[in-house]
Scaffold this motif. Structure first.
Motif, PDB file in Angstrom:
ATOM      1  N   UNK A 191       0.814  -1.196  -0.124  1.00  0.00           N
ATOM      2  CA  UNK A 191       0.019   0.155   0.002  1.00  0.00           C
ATOM      3  C   UNK A 191       0.884   1.154  -0.018  1.00  0.00           C
ATOM      4  N   UNK A 192       0.823   1.953  -1.043  1.00  0.00           N
ATOM      5  CA  UNK A 192       1.329   3.415  -1.069  1.00  0.00           C
ATOM      6  C   UNK A 192       0.502   4.332  -1.220  1.00  0.00           C
ATOM      7  N   UNK A 193       0.155   5.092  -0.022  1.00  0.00           N
ATOM      8  CA  UNK A 193      -0.929   6.255  -0.199  1.00  0.00           C
ATOM      9  C   UNK A 193      -2.356   5.334  -0.481  1.00  0.00           C
ATOM     10  N   UNK A 194      -2.875   5.938  -1.591  1.00  0.00           N
ATOM     11  CA  UNK A 194      -4.263   5.386  -1.916  1.00  0.00           C
ATOM     12  C   UNK A 194      -4.144   4.008  -2.899  1.00  0.00           C
ATOM     13  N   UNK A 240      -2.609   4.345 -12.445  1.00  0.00           N
ATOM     14  CA  UNK A 240      -2.775   5.552 -11.898  1.00  0.00           C
ATOM     15  C   UNK A 240      -1.760   5.773 -10.896  1.00  0.00           C
ATOM     16  N   UNK A 241      -0.951   4.967 -10.230  1.00  0.00           N
ATOM     17  CA  UNK A 241       0.097   4.917  -9.323  1.00  0.00           C
ATOM     18  C   UNK A 241       1.104   5.423 -10.081  1.00  0.00           C
ATOM     19  N   UNK A 242       1.521   4.976 -11.393  1.00  0.00           N
ATOM     20  CA  UNK A 242       2.785   5.241 -12.103  1.00  0.00           C
ATOM     21  C   UNK A 242       2.617   6.719 -12.547  1.00  0.00           C
ATOM     22  N   UNK A 243       1.416   7.041 -12.975  1.00  0.00           N
ATOM     23  CA  UNK A 243       1.284   8.574 -13.264  1.00  0.00           C
ATOM     24  C   UNK A 243       1.160   9.341 -11.939  1.00  0.00           C
ATOM     25  N   UNK A 244       0.735   8.903 -10.869  1.00  0.00           N
ATOM     26  CA  UNK A 244       0.879   9.875  -9.799  1.00  0.00           C
ATOM     27  C   UNK A 244       2.325  10.147  -9.363  1.00  0.00           C
ATOM     28  N   UNK A 245       3.203   9.205  -9.467  1.00  0.00           N
ATOM     29  CA  UNK A 245       4.660   9.399  -9.054  1.00  0.00           C
ATOM     30  C   UNK A 245       5.362   9.890  -9.957  1.00  0.00           C
ATOM     31  N   UNK A 246       4.893  10.314 -11.459  1.00  0.00           N
ATOM     32  CA  UNK A 246       5.692  11.089 -12.173  1.00  0.00           C
ATOM     33  C   UNK A 246       6.005  12.687 -11.753  1.00  0.00           C
ATOM     34  N   UNK A 247       7.063  13.165 -11.674  1.00  0.00           N
ATOM     35  CA  UNK A 247       7.328  14.516 -11.127  1.00  0.00           C
ATOM     36  C   UNK A 247       6.888  15.525 -12.256  1.00  0.00           C
ATOM     37  N   UNK A 248       7.039  16.710 -12.022  1.00  0.00           N
ATOM     38  CA  UNK A 248       6.568  17.759 -12.830  1.00  0.00           C
ATOM     39  C   UNK A 248       7.339  17.824 -14.110  1.00  0.00           C
TER      40      UNK A 248
END
Length: 398
Positions: A191-194, A240-248
């Motif tokens: 589990x990593x955040x949500x 969705x997780x992979x997209x979430x951890x992409x930086x700016x």
């Protein structure tokens, strides 16, 4: 060997690409697709008595890996077939078959796929594969030889999917489906955040970004071929997780949490993530992920390559210029298909053939350093990956 040439459009000359691919495959055939690996130091019978804990395993493995000369013959390290490498060769044969219609390529691919089936991991009831050497992954986990991992298993399953797509062989799709069951049922979840993410193996809790992207891609593709909604739903969650951890900037660290990652924005793992997103989007279109993919492709092109197609090792580290990075980039950019990506892929191809290819016997060097270069003929890391790239380029060019 013909000289490397490409038109100004960024396209590849299929005759030139096929010449290089055939020479590289002939070298692998002569060696029976067996060879050394950068990380095979723990197979040494000389070092085995000392490699008994995390620290000593790391010293032995990386001592062999980073030593400026090849110590393997002195240390009794044998050449072995690597399932992941065999999958790369099989896929390159399948790409060449698609491009040329030459049945000998298909026969070679099917022979290797049969070997992969016969040499799957015995630790799982589902089709899965590991590396033919003990592997200490930093201080995160220790994986004994042949124990299955998510990355090795995905690459093998992708070769079976490629065979199914070209031939309609349902048995190959069943193998890939079985690997999806291995991922769904046996790989640990963290589990990593949500987000419920995948670990690297059934035996650890290490969250690696490219491993999650690869798993999501395979689940999406196989789910599309088999109409298995469960796979698609799980793929959506992980992507969705992979997209979430992409930086700016559009980049990814190697692992999560990012402040504990031993790599920042490195070259070939970035290529893994982008190719995985590309394949996922082909069966699961998503506007937000498409935007992330395009942002990531821009970062990849602009920050991980120097002039003339020279691959950086990381975005802030030019050297060493590694064959794995060159090969994955050719494949990632060719699959992307945009004019700027194709032009860069052709530049990388030219640079790699001029700097990493040994015309005397058809093998590829591992890397060029600022001062020292590593010309050890690693079978998976060098030969397998570059054949994989050349097969992709040939299929595109044809």
């Amino acid at each position: 060997m013909q000289s490397v040439h490409r038109p100004s459009s960024g396209e590849f000359d299929p005759d030139v690409v096929r010449d290089y691919l055939d020479e590289a495959l002939a070298y692998a055939q002569r060696e029976d697709y067996a060879g050394w690996d950068p990380y095979d130091g723990l197979t040494s019978p000389v070092l085995d008595p000392f490699a008994r804990n995390t620290f000593t395993r790391l010293v032995c493995m990386h001592g062999v890996h980073k030593f400026p000369a090849n110590l393997r013959p002195l240390l009794g390290i044998e050449k072995r077939r690597n399932a992941k490498g065999i999958a790369l060769f099989a896929t390159s044969y399948l790409d060449a078959y698609e491009a040329t219609g030459d049945e000998t390529y298909l026969q070679s691919a099917e022979s290797l796929l049969e070997w992969l089936w016969e040499n799957r991991a015995i630790q799982s009831d589902n089709p899965s594969w590991g590396y033919p050497f003990d592997w200490q992954n930093s201080n995160k986990f220790f994986l004994p030889e042949y124990y299955p991992s998510i990355v090795a298993s995905v690459f093998v399953a992708q070769a079976f999917v490629r065979h199914y797509d070209l031939t309609g062989d349902e048995e190959s799709l069943e193998v890939a489906d079985g690997t999806c069951r291995f991922i769904m049922d046996e790989i640990n979840r963290v589990q990593v955040r949500e987000f419920e993410t995948f670990a690297y193996t059934p035996y650890d809790d290490y969250v690696v970004i490219n491993a999650n992207a690869l798993a999501a891609s395979l689940l999406a593709v196989v789910g599309d071929r088999t109409s298995t909604e469960e796979y698609g739903e799980r793929a959506d969650e992980v992507m969705a997780f992979v997209l979430d951890v992409q930086d700016e900037k559009g980049a990814w660290y190697y692992s999560e949490p990012s402040d504990q990652s031993h790599l920042s924005h490195d070259n070939f793992h970035t290529g893994f993530v982008l190719e995985s997103i590309h394949d996922y989007l082909e069966v699961c279109p998503d506007e937000d992920l498409q935007a992330g993919y395009e942002n990531g492709m821009q970062f990849y092109r602009e920050e991980l390559f120097d002039e003339g197609g020279k691959p950086r090792f990381e975005s802030d580290k030019r050297y060493p210029r590694d064959v794995h990075a060159s090969a994955q980039a050719i494949r990632t950019f060719v699959k992307d298909g945009s004019p700027e990506s194709l032009a860069l892929a052709a530049d990388i191809f030219e640079w790699a053939m001029a700097n990493l290819f040994d015309e005397s016997d058809g093998h590829f060097y591992r890397r060029r350093g600022r001062v020292l270069s590593d010309k050890t003929p690693y079978m998976r890391w060098n030969q397998g990956w570059m054949c994989y790239a050349l097969g992709t380029a040939l299929a595109h060019a044809a």
